[in-house]
Design a protein around this motif. Structure first.
Motif, mmCIF file in Angstrom:
data_model
loop_
_atom_site.group_PDB
_atom_site.id
_atom_site.type_symbol
_atom_site.label_atom_id
_atom_site.label_comp_id
_atom_site.label_asym_id
_atom_site.label_seq_id
_atom_site.Cartn_x
_atom_site.Cartn_y
_atom_site.Cartn_z
ATOM 1 N N HIS A 1 49.831 51.285 50.009
ATOM 2 C CA HIS A 1 48.392 51.424 49.780
ATOM 3 C C HIS A 1 48.098 52.094 48.440
ATOM 4 O O HIS A 1 47.120 51.746 47.769
ATOM 5 N N ALA A 2 48.940 53.053 48.038
ATOM 6 C CA ALA A 2 48.755 53.674 46.725
ATOM 7 C C ALA A 2 48.981 52.647 45.619
ATOM 8 O O ALA A 2 48.233 52.603 44.629
ATOM 9 N N GLY A 3 50.008 51.815 45.777
ATOM 10 C CA GLY A 3 50.239 50.759 44.799
ATOM 11 C C GLY A 3 49.095 49.763 44.750
ATOM 12 O O GLY A 3 48.670 49.336 43.669
ATOM 13 N N SER A 4 48.579 49.390 45.923
ATOM 14 C CA SER A 4 47.444 48.458 45.964
ATOM 15 C C SER A 4 46.210 49.064 45.305
ATOM 16 O O SER A 4 45.483 48.382 44.570
ATOM 17 N N LEU A 5 45.980 50.355 45.565
ATOM 18 C CA LEU A 5 44.826 51.025 44.957
ATOM 19 C C LEU A 5 44.961 51.074 43.437
ATOM 20 O O LEU A 5 44.002 50.795 42.703
ATOM 21 N N GLY A 6 46.154 51.422 42.957
ATOM 22 C CA GLY A 6 46.360 51.475 41.517
ATOM 23 C C GLY A 6 46.222 50.119 40.859
ATOM 24 O O GLY A 6 45.585 49.985 39.802
ATOM 25 N N LEU A 7 46.792 49.085 41.479
ATOM 26 C CA LEU A 7 46.691 47.743 40.911
ATOM 27 C C LEU A 7 45.257 47.229 40.950
ATOM 28 O O LEU A 7 44.798 46.566 40.010
ATOM 29 N N ALA A 8 44.544 47.537 42.036
ATOM 30 C CA ALA A 8 43.147 47.100 42.127
ATOM 31 C C ALA A 8 42.296 47.758 41.048
ATOM 32 O O ALA A 8 41.391 47.132 40.484
ATOM 33 N N SER A 9 42.576 49.027 40.747
ATOM 34 C CA SER A 9 41.814 49.714 39.701
ATOM 35 C C SER A 9 42.138 49.167 38.317
ATOM 36 O O SER A 9 41.298 49.199 37.412
ATOM 37 N N LEU A 10 43.354 48.644 38.146
ATOM 38 C CA LEU A 10 43.744 48.089 36.851
ATOM 39 C C LEU A 10 43.264 46.659 36.659
ATOM 40 O O LEU A 10 42.804 46.282 35.571
ATOM 41 N N LEU A 11 43.375 45.859 37.706
ATOM 42 C CA LEU A 11 43.128 44.430 37.586
ATOM 43 C C LEU A 11 41.676 44.044 37.808
ATOM 44 O O LEU A 11 41.327 42.871 37.671
ATOM 45 N N GLY A 12 40.838 44.988 38.182
ATOM 46 C CA GLY A 12 39.428 44.687 38.377
ATOM 47 C C GLY A 12 38.724 44.436 37.052
ATOM 48 O O GLY A 12 39.285 44.604 35.965
ATOM 49 N N SER A 13 37.472 44.036 37.155
ATOM 50 C CA SER A 13 36.701 43.759 35.938
ATOM 51 C C SER A 13 36.483 45.020 35.113
ATOM 52 O O SER A 13 36.376 44.963 33.887
ATOM 53 N N HIS A 14 36.419 46.171 35.790
ATOM 54 C CA HIS A 14 36.261 47.450 35.101
ATOM 55 C C HIS A 14 37.355 48.398 35.583
ATOM 56 O O HIS A 14 37.583 48.536 36.787
ATOM 57 N N PHE A 15 37.985 49.051 34.627
ATOM 58 C CA PHE A 15 39.059 49.984 34.973
ATOM 59 C C PHE A 15 38.484 51.212 35.673
ATOM 60 O O PHE A 15 37.543 51.836 35.189
ATOM 61 N N ASP A 16 39.050 51.537 36.834
ATOM 62 C CA ASP A 16 38.616 52.702 37.602
ATOM 63 C C ASP A 16 39.666 53.798 37.432
ATOM 64 O O ASP A 16 40.678 53.831 38.135
ATOM 65 N N GLY A 17 39.414 54.688 36.485
ATOM 66 C CA GLY A 17 40.380 55.739 36.193
ATOM 67 C C GLY A 17 40.581 56.704 37.340
ATOM 68 O O GLY A 17 41.694 57.183 37.572
ATOM 69 N N ALA A 18 39.508 56.991 38.083
ATOM 70 C CA ALA A 18 39.618 57.938 39.195
ATOM 71 C C ALA A 18 40.524 57.388 40.291
ATOM 72 O O ALA A 18 41.371 58.108 40.837
ATOM 73 N N ALA A 19 40.357 56.103 40.621
ATOM 74 C CA ALA A 19 41.193 55.497 41.662
ATOM 75 C C ALA A 19 42.650 55.431 41.216
ATOM 76 O O ALA A 19 43.568 55.700 42.005
#
Length: 343
Positions: free
Chosen positions: A242-260
């Motif tokens: 889940h941590a890997g999924s959260l990190g990848l989702a924050s990277l691969l989304g349209s906007h980078f989510d630094g907090a996630a």
């Protein structure tokens, strides 16, 4: 028949002796001739093989019995009256519970019977839902099954029964959030870009809480079956996923989510610290390092390939992956040797 806790303790002691001998041999503290004699005393004897065979056959027999019950109801569903279905399952549960009650405490056969009762409790819930068409969703079935499995696990006082509770409970969580977010299934929940970040964040929080509770119970209530490394490894592996999924989702989304992304790294760092300093487990450390490498490579790849297509970046990325993997392997080896020296 000896209790499984005693057998597990003996196996753990032998494993620790072998690790220490191998470590001392690698450091040159022992000659080959000095290793052979103590190593031979750690080899399994006939009693150990019989105990292992008893446990393996008991587990296999229990699994086949439960599978037979499920297949029986599936094949004869239309021909059985609803009270016959309930009566057969209730009778099977009663027989298993009675058999376990008659066996000595800690007996392998009794614990196997309680494990079978755990599974049949879920089958009974499914039969009730299908018979009366209650309209309950699958997550409610798994959640109730997890709750019903707890008393059987308390009666068994064995770690494998708690593993079933962990698995069924987390399946219920996955199904619940897939319904909550309007997804068609669990795989859509985990891989749909629209909900991947939110789902990973919620599931990560739930798994971290479970892991903290498991470690607390292992320290405070080992007599109830909260012991061994497998339960913690299961939850830690889920946390890494889940941590890997959260990190990848924050990277691969349209906007980078630094907090996630930072939260994912914090969770991985916490796992590494806990399973290095408090409850050493090389398996969990390896999984956490692997997840960290994946996130690091993905983050650097995003920077290198954003807005351009450079073939040289692939070479740099490959070298970086090799370097990170080599560094992680070297650190894991040092941690392993340090733990052996402490032991």
């Amino acid at each position: 028949m000896p209790g499984t806790s005693t057998a597990s303790g003996e196996q753990g002691e032998r494993r620790a002796i072998r690790r220490a001998l191998a470590h001392w041999r690698a450091l040159g503290r022992l000659a080959p001739a000095g290793v052979a004699s103590p190593w031979a005393r750690t080899e399994p004897v006939a009693t150990d093989w019989r105990r292992w065979l008893d446990t393996a056959l008991m587990a296999l027999g229990t699994a086949l019995l439960c599978a037979g019950v499920i297949v029986f109801f599936a094949f004869n569903w239309q021909d059985l009256h609803k009270f016959s279905k309930f009566g057969l399952l209730a009778g099977a549960l009663t027989l298993l519970a009675g058999f376990a009650w008659l066996r000595p405490a800690g007996d392998t056969a009794g614990r196997a019977a309680l494990g079978g009762a755990q599974v049949l409790a879920g089958v009974l819930l499914a039969v009730i839902g299908q018979t009366y068409q209650t309209g309950a969703d699958a997550w409610q079935l798994f959640a109730l099954w997890a709750l019903l499995a707890v008393p059987w696990a308390l009666a068994a006082r064995a770690a494998p029964h708690w593993w079933l509770v962990i698995v069924v409970g987390n399946v219920a969580l996955l199904r619940y959030f897939s319904i909550r977010f309007g997804m068609e299934g669990v795989f859509v929940l985990l891989f749909d870009a629209r909900y991947m970040r939110t789902a990973s964040l919620v599931l990560l929080g739930a798994v971290v809480l479970q892991l903290a509770l498991w470690e607390l119970l292992c320290a405070r209530a080992p007599a109830l079956g909260f012991r061994g490394q497998t339960g913690g490894r299961m939850l830690a592996a889920l946390a890494c996923v889940h941590a890997g999924s959260l990190g990848l989702a924050s990277l691969l989304g349209s906007h980078f989510d630094g907090a996630a992304f930072a939260l994912a790294l914090v969770v991985l760092a916490a796992l590494i610290w806990w399973f290095r300093q408090r409850a050493f487990d090389i398996v969990v450390l390896s999984l956490a390092c692997l997840t960290g490498i994946v996130l690091a490579v993905a983050a650097i790849a995003k920077v290198l390939f954003e807005g351009k297509d450079d073939f040289g970046a692939f070479l740099l990325l490959g070298l970086l992956t090799i370097g990170l993997a080599a560094g992680a392997a070297a650190w894991l080896m040092r941690a392993w040797r340090s733990q052996l020296e402490r032991a």
